[in-house]
Scaffold this active site. Structure first.
Site: not given
Ligand code: CO
Length: 208
Positions: A40, A42, A44, A96, A99
């Site tokens: 992803c 993301d 993080r 993750h 999400c």
């Molecule tokens: Co995500």
């Protein structure tokens, strides 16, 4: 400050070179990663960092909610290059928990353009609606769908002509599904490891 990023870059480069003299020179000559990471976007979930890999060790593709769609030329090109040019041995789909893309797909809000992307996750959610209904709260449903999404993307990769071709040629290649927890930094192996077209539904299988 943006200049901090450039300062950080200089000190990072110096540190690596100090610890491993000649590192960048060697890397510039060629890349030879054994793994393709599909994760992803993301912020993080930084691919290299969470599995302790150095530059050169991981070929990476990231998008919102780590989707592998058979109409996405970007993702398919990455897989094609990784498998047929770099010869990676493993493709890892790493989702993750929590999400945002999956959470948005479970909601009924109109998010505009991105709804077209999220629709693919909604399709998975609809297919597995019974499993989602079995969860008692929203958090549970989000996380369950995060896992189901990873499993589906692993299958999507295996159904692609790119991967089937590699197997047909006897190339060693396996596809794995993992999920990362932002809360403790740990990855859970979903134990979907596919290294042949043995269990593939007939309709996706290409003639040998
Ligand atoms: Co995500």
């Amino acid at each position: 400050m943006l200049s901090d990023l450039l300062d950080n870059n200089r000190s990072w480069s110096e540190r690596i070179e100090r610890e491993q003299p000649g590192f960048f020179k060697q890397l510039a000559a060629q890349q030879n990663p054994e793994y393709l990471w599909i994760g992803c976007s993301d912020s993080r979930v930084p691919a290299n960092q969470i599995v302790g890999m150095l530059p050169g060790e991981l070929f990476v593709h990231r998008n919102i909610a780590n989707l592998v769609l058979h109409t996405d030329l970007n993702c398919l090109s990455v897989i094609h290059f990784a498998v047929h040019v770099l010869g990676v041995k493993h493709i890892i789909v790493c989702g993750h928990y929590g999400c945002g893309g999956v959470r948005a797909a479970l909601s009924n809000q109109d998010f505009g353009l991105i709804d077209n992307w999220l629709r693919h996750i909604k399709d998975i959610g609809y297919h597995y609606r019974e499993d989602l209904l079995a969860e008692t709260d929203e958090e549970g449903r989000v996380n369950r769908l995060c896992e189901l999404n990873v499993r589906q993307q692993v299958k999507n990769i295996c159904h692609s002509g790119i991967v089937q071709q590699a197997w047909k040629q006897g190339q060693s290649l396996s596809v794995h599904g993992w999920i990362y927890s932002i809360e403790d930094g740990l990855i859970k192996d979903l134990e979907v490891d596919i290294d042949s077209d043995g269990d593939m539904p007939g309709i996706y299988a290409m003639q040998k």
